[in-house]
Design a protein around this motif. Sequence first.
Motif, PDB file in Angstrom:
ATOM      1  N   GLN A  47       1.018  -9.859   0.827  1.00  0.00           N
ATOM      2  CA  GLN A  47       1.826  -8.452   0.835  1.00  0.00           C
ATOM      3  C   GLN A  47       0.728  -7.554   1.164  1.00  0.00           C
ATOM      4  O   GLN A  47      -0.379  -7.665   0.442  1.00  0.00           O
ATOM      5  CB  GLN A  47       2.517  -8.173  -0.199  1.00  0.00           C
ATOM      6  CG  GLN A  47       3.828  -9.081  -0.447  1.00  0.00           C
ATOM      7  CD  GLN A  47       4.694  -8.540  -1.647  1.00  0.00           C
ATOM      8  OE1 GLN A  47       4.256  -7.714  -2.429  1.00  0.00           O
ATOM      9  NE2 GLN A  47       5.858  -9.085  -1.634  1.00  0.00           N
ATOM     10  N   ILE A  48       1.008  -6.612   2.108  1.00  0.00           N
ATOM     11  CA  ILE A  48       0.203  -5.388   2.191  1.00  0.00           C
ATOM     12  C   ILE A  48       0.814  -4.414   1.365  1.00  0.00           C
ATOM     13  O   ILE A  48       1.686  -4.026   1.198  1.00  0.00           O
ATOM     14  CB  ILE A  48       0.375  -4.807   3.663  1.00  0.00           C
ATOM     15  CG1 ILE A  48      -0.174  -5.788   4.784  1.00  0.00           C
ATOM     16  CG2 ILE A  48      -0.402  -3.222   3.806  1.00  0.00           C
ATOM     17  CD1 ILE A  48      -0.153  -5.283   6.194  1.00  0.00           C
ATOM     18  N   ARG A  49      -0.280  -3.694   0.377  1.00  0.00           N
ATOM     19  CA  ARG A  49      -0.050  -2.814  -0.813  1.00  0.00           C
ATOM     20  C   ARG A  49      -0.732  -1.714  -0.420  1.00  0.00           C
ATOM     21  O   ARG A  49      -1.614  -1.359   0.036  1.00  0.00           O
ATOM     22  CB  ARG A  49      -0.378  -3.495  -1.963  1.00  0.00           C
ATOM     23  CG  ARG A  49       0.548  -4.779  -2.024  1.00  0.00           C
ATOM     24  CD  ARG A  49      -0.092  -5.226  -3.519  1.00  0.00           C
ATOM     25  NE  ARG A  49       0.497  -6.708  -3.822  1.00  0.00           N
ATOM     26  CZ  ARG A  49      -0.242  -7.669  -4.655  1.00  0.00           C
ATOM     27  NH1 ARG A  49      -1.183  -7.264  -5.400  1.00  0.00           N
ATOM     28  NH2 ARG A  49       0.452  -8.960  -4.834  1.00  0.00           N
ATOM     29  N   PRO A  50      -0.226  -0.444  -1.365  1.00  0.00           N
ATOM     30  CA  PRO A  50      -0.973   0.793  -1.261  1.00  0.00           C
ATOM     31  C   PRO A  50      -2.179   0.406  -1.922  1.00  0.00           C
ATOM     32  O   PRO A  50      -2.246  -0.251  -3.124  1.00  0.00           O
ATOM     33  CB  PRO A  50       0.039   1.633  -2.189  1.00  0.00           C
ATOM     34  CG  PRO A  50       1.337   1.110  -2.188  1.00  0.00           C
ATOM     35  CD  PRO A  50       1.148  -0.333  -1.877  1.00  0.00           C
ATOM     36  N   GLY A  51      -3.139   1.109  -1.402  1.00  0.00           N
ATOM     37  CA  GLY A  51      -4.649   0.895  -1.851  1.00  0.00           C
ATOM     38  C   GLY A  51      -5.366  -0.208  -1.029  1.00  0.00           C
ATOM     39  O   GLY A  51      -6.625  -0.240  -1.117  1.00  0.00           O
ATOM     40  N   ASP A  52      -4.702  -0.946  -0.342  1.00  0.00           N
ATOM     41  CA  ASP A  52      -5.457  -2.032   0.612  1.00  0.00           C
ATOM     42  C   ASP A  52      -6.086  -1.289   1.819  1.00  0.00           C
ATOM     43  O   ASP A  52      -5.581  -0.026   2.117  1.00  0.00           O
ATOM     44  CB  ASP A  52      -4.444  -2.835   1.249  1.00  0.00           C
ATOM     45  CG  ASP A  52      -3.798  -3.722   0.267  1.00  0.00           C
ATOM     46  OD1 ASP A  52      -4.368  -3.948  -0.887  1.00  0.00           O
ATOM     47  OD2 ASP A  52      -2.898  -4.648   0.595  1.00  0.00           O
ATOM     48  N   ASP A  53      -7.055  -1.786   2.361  1.00  0.00           N
ATOM     49  CA  ASP A  53      -7.942  -1.265   3.600  1.00  0.00           C
ATOM     50  C   ASP A  53      -7.523  -2.040   4.624  1.00  0.00           C
ATOM     51  O   ASP A  53      -7.765  -3.248   4.655  1.00  0.00           O
ATOM     52  CB  ASP A  53      -9.001  -1.328   3.300  1.00  0.00           C
ATOM     53  CG  ASP A  53      -9.666  -0.021   2.154  1.00  0.00           C
ATOM     54  OD1 ASP A  53      -9.033   0.846   1.942  1.00  0.00           O
ATOM     55  OD2 ASP A  53     -10.616  -0.418   1.589  1.00  0.00           O
ATOM     56  N   ILE A  54      -7.188  -1.537   5.768  1.00  0.00           N
ATOM     57  CA  ILE A  54      -6.974  -2.273   7.237  1.00  0.00           C
ATOM     58  C   ILE A  54      -8.346  -1.593   7.763  1.00  0.00           C
ATOM     59  O   ILE A  54      -8.789  -0.681   8.102  1.00  0.00           O
ATOM     60  CB  ILE A  54      -5.750  -1.644   7.927  1.00  0.00           C
ATOM     61  CG1 ILE A  54      -4.709  -2.141   7.140  1.00  0.00           C
ATOM     62  CG2 ILE A  54      -5.820  -2.318   9.354  1.00  0.00           C
ATOM     63  CD1 ILE A  54      -3.514  -1.228   7.968  1.00  0.00           C
ATOM     64  N   PHE A  55      -9.220  -2.966   7.951  1.00  0.00           N
ATOM     65  CA  PHE A  55     -10.623  -2.712   8.464  1.00  0.00           C
ATOM     66  C   PHE A  55     -10.723  -3.146   9.855  1.00  0.00           C
ATOM     67  O   PHE A  55     -11.582  -2.858  10.440  1.00  0.00           O
ATOM     68  CB  PHE A  55     -11.573  -3.314   7.606  1.00  0.00           C
ATOM     69  CG  PHE A  55     -11.574  -4.797   7.463  1.00  0.00           C
ATOM     70  CD1 PHE A  55     -12.334  -5.460   8.256  1.00  0.00           C
ATOM     71  CD2 PHE A  55     -10.766  -5.497   6.436  1.00  0.00           C
ATOM     72  CE1 PHE A  55     -12.258  -6.894   8.337  1.00  0.00           C
ATOM     73  CE2 PHE A  55     -10.593  -6.706   6.478  1.00  0.00           C
ATOM     74  CZ  PHE A  55     -11.395  -7.619   7.198  1.00  0.00           C
ATOM     75  N   GLU A  56      -9.597  -3.815  10.458  1.00  0.00           N
ATOM     76  CA  GLU A  56      -9.695  -4.162  11.972  1.00  0.00           C
ATOM     77  C   GLU A  56      -8.326  -4.318  12.455  1.00  0.00           C
ATOM     78  O   GLU A  56      -7.624  -4.945  11.850  1.00  0.00           O
ATOM     79  CB  GLU A  56     -10.477  -5.532  11.994  1.00  0.00           C
ATOM     80  CG  GLU A  56     -10.700  -6.237  13.240  1.00  0.00           C
ATOM     81  CD  GLU A  56     -11.260  -7.489  13.272  1.00  0.00           C
ATOM     82  OE1 GLU A  56     -10.897  -8.440  14.108  1.00  0.00           O
ATOM     83  OE2 GLU A  56     -12.342  -7.457  12.620  1.00  0.00           O
ATOM     84  N   VAL A  57      -8.126  -3.780  13.671  1.00  0.00           N
ATOM     85  CA  VAL A  57      -6.746  -4.173  14.246  1.00  0.00           C
ATOM     86  C   VAL A  57      -7.201  -4.602  15.705  1.00  0.00           C
ATOM     87  O   VAL A  57      -7.877  -3.877  16.589  1.00  0.00           O
ATOM     88  CB  VAL A  57      -6.324  -2.642  14.405  1.00  0.00           C
ATOM     89  CG1 VAL A  57      -4.802  -2.811  15.268  1.00  0.00           C
ATOM     90  CG2 VAL A  57      -6.031  -2.182  12.874  1.00  0.00           C
ATOM     91  N   ASN A  58      -6.650  -5.808  16.217  1.00  0.00           N
ATOM     92  CA  ASN A  58      -6.856  -6.305  17.228  1.00  0.00           C
ATOM     93  C   ASN A  58      -8.237  -6.630  17.575  1.00  0.00           C
ATOM     94  O   ASN A  58      -8.530  -6.156  18.810  1.00  0.00           O
ATOM     95  CB  ASN A  58      -6.013  -5.606  18.380  1.00  0.00           C
ATOM     96  CG  ASN A  58      -4.552  -5.730  18.459  1.00  0.00           C
ATOM     97  OD1 ASN A  58      -3.994  -6.568  17.656  1.00  0.00           O
ATOM     98  ND2 ASN A  58      -3.945  -4.698  19.079  1.00  0.00           N
ATOM     99  N   GLY A  59      -9.102  -6.859  16.874  1.00  0.00           N
ATOM    100  CA  GLY A  59     -10.361  -7.043  17.023  1.00  0.00           C
ATOM    101  C   GLY A  59     -11.239  -5.791  17.128  1.00  0.00           C
ATOM    102  O   GLY A  59     -12.559  -5.814  17.228  1.00  0.00           O
ATOM    103  N   LYS A  60     -10.543  -4.709  16.972  1.00  0.00           N
ATOM    104  CA  LYS A  60     -11.347  -3.285  17.060  1.00  0.00           C
ATOM    105  C   LYS A  60     -11.655  -2.912  15.407  1.00  0.00           C
ATOM    106  O   LYS A  60     -10.797  -3.045  14.855  1.00  0.00           O
ATOM    107  CB  LYS A  60     -10.433  -2.155  17.623  1.00  0.00           C
ATOM    108  CG  LYS A  60      -9.859  -2.599  19.031  1.00  0.00           C
ATOM    109  CD  LYS A  60     -10.925  -2.221  20.136  1.00  0.00           C
ATOM    110  CE  LYS A  60     -10.495  -1.966  21.491  1.00  0.00           C
ATOM    111  NZ  LYS A  60     -10.140  -3.123  22.393  1.00  0.00           N
TER     112      LYS A  60
END
Length: 140
Positions: free
Chosen positions: A80-93
């Motif tokens: 699960q994606i939760r509050p406080g998680d970091d998204i560090f890459e989107v589609n290789g970017k």
Amino acid sequence: QPDLSSSGATKWTSMFSLTEHLPLTTEFQVTLKKSGTGRKIGLETVSVYRKTTGDSVLRVQEVKRPGLVHEWNCANPEQQIRPGDDIFEVNGKFGHCEMLYAELALKEEVRLWVRRAWSRNTTPDSSAAPSTIGDDYWQA
């Protein structure tokens, strides 16, 4: 042979006591498809700058209902994606929040790399909020 002198033992103990205070992290990938329906990702995020590396991540503030992330969370309880998680890459970017936001907004399919950090006093599956990693981060 190992150095068994008292100074060597002190160094060894210091190294272990340092690692006891570092947070644990896990990373996982999530793929979401908007399918041309105009459905929303369903995340509220803020841009967070990492001083040590000079890059940015998107810190999850809220998972909204309805939304693709909420649907993902229901179908994937172990990731699960939760509050406080970091998204560090989107589609290789990665690296700049503007690129991450553009990929989220413009692409029909998005592949997210998510990082979660937690203290050693909690477990990865607990409902406790993730830990931030020292003073390495600050909100933009």
